[in-house]
Design a protein around this motif. Structure first.
Motif, PDB file in Angstrom:
ATOM      1  N   VAL A 182      76.469  34.084  42.475  1.00 53.25           N
ATOM      2  CA  VAL A 182      77.894  34.178  42.156  1.00 53.25           C
ATOM      3  C   VAL A 182      78.444  35.559  42.476  1.00 53.25           C
ATOM      4  N   TRP A 183      77.662  36.597  42.144  1.00 53.03           N
ATOM      5  CA  TRP A 183      78.143  37.960  42.315  1.00 53.03           C
ATOM      6  C   TRP A 183      77.350  38.648  43.435  1.00 53.03           C
ATOM      7  N   LYS A 184      78.028  39.222  44.408  1.00 52.04           N
ATOM      8  CA  LYS A 184      77.353  39.917  45.491  1.00 52.04           C
ATOM      9  C   LYS A 184      77.021  41.356  45.113  1.00 52.04           C
ATOM     10  N   LYS A 185      77.928  42.001  44.410  1.00 55.23           N
ATOM     11  CA  LYS A 185      77.724  43.396  44.046  1.00 55.23           C
ATOM     12  C   LYS A 185      77.427  43.511  42.545  1.00 55.23           C
ATOM     13  N   ALA A 186      76.372  44.247  42.251  1.00 51.23           N
ATOM     14  CA  ALA A 186      75.962  44.539  40.877  1.00 51.23           C
ATOM     15  C   ALA A 186      75.900  43.297  39.991  1.00 51.23           C
ATOM     16  N   PRO A 187      75.204  42.231  40.422  1.00 48.47           N
ATOM     17  CA  PRO A 187      75.156  41.016  39.610  1.00 48.47           C
ATOM     18  C   PRO A 187      74.479  41.239  38.262  1.00 48.47           C
ATOM     19  N   GLY A 188      73.426  42.060  38.251  1.00 47.55           N
ATOM     20  CA  GLY A 188      72.736  42.325  36.996  1.00 47.55           C
ATOM     21  C   GLY A 188      73.639  42.998  35.979  1.00 47.55           C
ATOM     22  N   LEU A 189      74.433  43.958  36.445  1.00 48.02           N
ATOM     23  CA  LEU A 189      75.350  44.662  35.551  1.00 48.02           C
ATOM     24  C   LEU A 189      76.417  43.727  35.025  1.00 48.02           C
ATOM     25  N   ILE A 190      76.953  42.853  35.878  1.00 48.24           N
ATOM     26  CA  ILE A 190      78.003  41.919  35.456  1.00 48.24           C
ATOM     27  C   ILE A 190      77.454  40.922  34.435  1.00 48.24           C
ATOM     28  N   ILE A 191      76.286  40.347  34.725  1.00 52.38           N
ATOM     29  CA  ILE A 191      75.690  39.383  33.800  1.00 52.38           C
ATOM     30  C   ILE A 191      75.365  40.050  32.469  1.00 52.38           C
ATOM     31  N   GLY A 192      74.794  41.246  32.532  1.00 56.37           N
ATOM     32  CA  GLY A 192      74.472  41.966  31.305  1.00 56.37           C
ATOM     33  C   GLY A 192      75.704  42.289  30.480  1.00 56.37           C
TER      34      GLY A 192
END
Length: 374
Positions: free
Chosen positions: A344-354
């Motif tokens: 879903v997220w191309k940039k910083a997916p871990g940060l967005i999910i967290g």
């Protein structure tokens, strides 16, 4: 009972535990890119340990009706049956009734009954998360266990909570092609219904999501329910109250319940609607903007949206939060699943999910702080 902990401390201790786990996972997720978020195993054993901790912590809670709502009534009923007295159990929930009578007539203590019900409530959630995502099962589990209604339906509305968890597990079998998977779905859905007959609504919603393959349908239906609620909400509430397919489902619409145990608010619940819309907005973004679509996700989101739409139609009714749980049990899964199994997220997916995970947890804490109840 759990180490002599005061009943008043259970809710804040549960929130503290889940907040600590959420912060730990946020730190772990933040630096991860898309490949590591989707493909890296985040730890199977941690999710199992967390599940065991919560089963024991909540299952061995003190026998308190003051802090755990209906627990006092269930405890009284169980002891009456264990002593050989007959007591009326309304609603026709024959699986729940059978469990009560079986354990009580074996002369097992009431704390064992509540522990057993906690196992039925929590373990299917754990199993469903494992089936939905092997790599990210821990994060899915944390989303589910930190949801706004998780604690309440594990300690107060225990039969509704157990029924919803059985249906959640059942839904994970429905998208599969094997005939055996369909049989397992039917069996678990039947168990869910006979545990708490109000589950007929999300069962019907899951079937609608399975057979109606066009994703636009669920968004039109959900959006249409908002319009119906604004202009004909009272009429729809009256219709629901006379449907007759389950007495308790109608009682949710007609303010059934104890005023001391539930917050009485009427009118259009904009706060609840905003909360409910988060998985819907994310779903619209994923399906129509990112053009990512899987059968499992459509089934999870569709079941949530169809069931939630019926709640929106009767949102003005007192105690509509009870009716809302017939969709809210899917809320954390519908919210977290697409982010954890699809790019879903191309940039910083871990940060967005967290960040979303922390916001999800923070909302549960805020609701407890503001009301102490859900």
């Amino acid at each position: 009972m759990f180490g002599g902990i005061d009943a008043a401390l259970y809710n804040p201790l549960y929130l503290l535990l889940m907040a600590a786990v959420s912060v730990f996972l946020f730190v772990r997720l933040s630096p991860l890119g898309t490949d590591r978020v989707l493909d890296e195993d985040k730890g199977e054993w941690q999710g199992l340990i967390l599940t065991i901790i919560l089963v024991l912590f909540l299952g061995l809670r003190p026998l308190s009706g003051r802090y755990f709502g209906d627990m006092g009534s269930y405890n009284h009923m169980y002891k009456m049956i264990a002593s050989g007295m007959e007591t009326e159990m309304k609603g026709g929930d024959i699986l729940f009734t059978g469990i009560v009578y079986f354990l009580a007539r074996l002369s097992l203590p009431s704390w064992f009954f509540f522990l057993f019900m906690e196992i039925i409530y929590i373990v299917p959630i754990f199993l469903a998360c494992r089936r939905l995502s092997k790599e990210n099962q821990l994060i899915l589990i944390v989303f589910a266990f930190s949801a706004m209604s998780f604690f309440t339906y594990g300690t107060n509305g225990i039969r509704n909570g157990a029924a919803s968890s059985l249906l959640l597990l059942a839904i994970t079998y429905l998208p599969r092609k094997r005939p055996l998977d369909k049989v397992i779905f039917a069996f678990l859905a039947a168990c869910s219904f006979f545990m708490h007959a109000s589950m007929i609504l999300p069962i019907m919603a899951s079937l609608a999501a399975y057979f109606v393959r066009n994703p636009k349908a669920m968004f039109w239906f959900w959006g249409g329910s908002f319009v119906v609620s604004l202009f004909a909400g009272g009429v729809v509430s009256d219709i629901f109250s006379t449907l007759g397919f389950e007495e308790r489902l109608s009682s949710y619409v007609n303010a059934g319940g104890n005023v001391e145990e539930h917050i009485l608010k009427t009118g259009f619940r904009w706060d609840f609607l905003l909360y409910s819309s988060m998985p819907v907005l994310l779903g619209w973004f994923v399906i129509f903007k990112k053009r990512i679509y899987t059968r499992t996700y459509a089934l999870l989101l569709g079941t949530y949206m169809y069931a939630n739409a019926f709640w929106i139609m009767i949102i003005r009714a007192p105690y509509s939060n009870r009716f809302a749980y017939l969709s809210w049990f899917l809320y954390p899964i519908a919210l977290a699943y697409p982010m954890l199994v699809m790019p879903v997220w191309k940039k910083a997916p871990g940060l967005i999910i967290g960040t979303i995970m922390l916001g999800h947890m923070a909302f549960s804490i805020l609701m407890w702080y503001m009301t102490g109840r859900y």
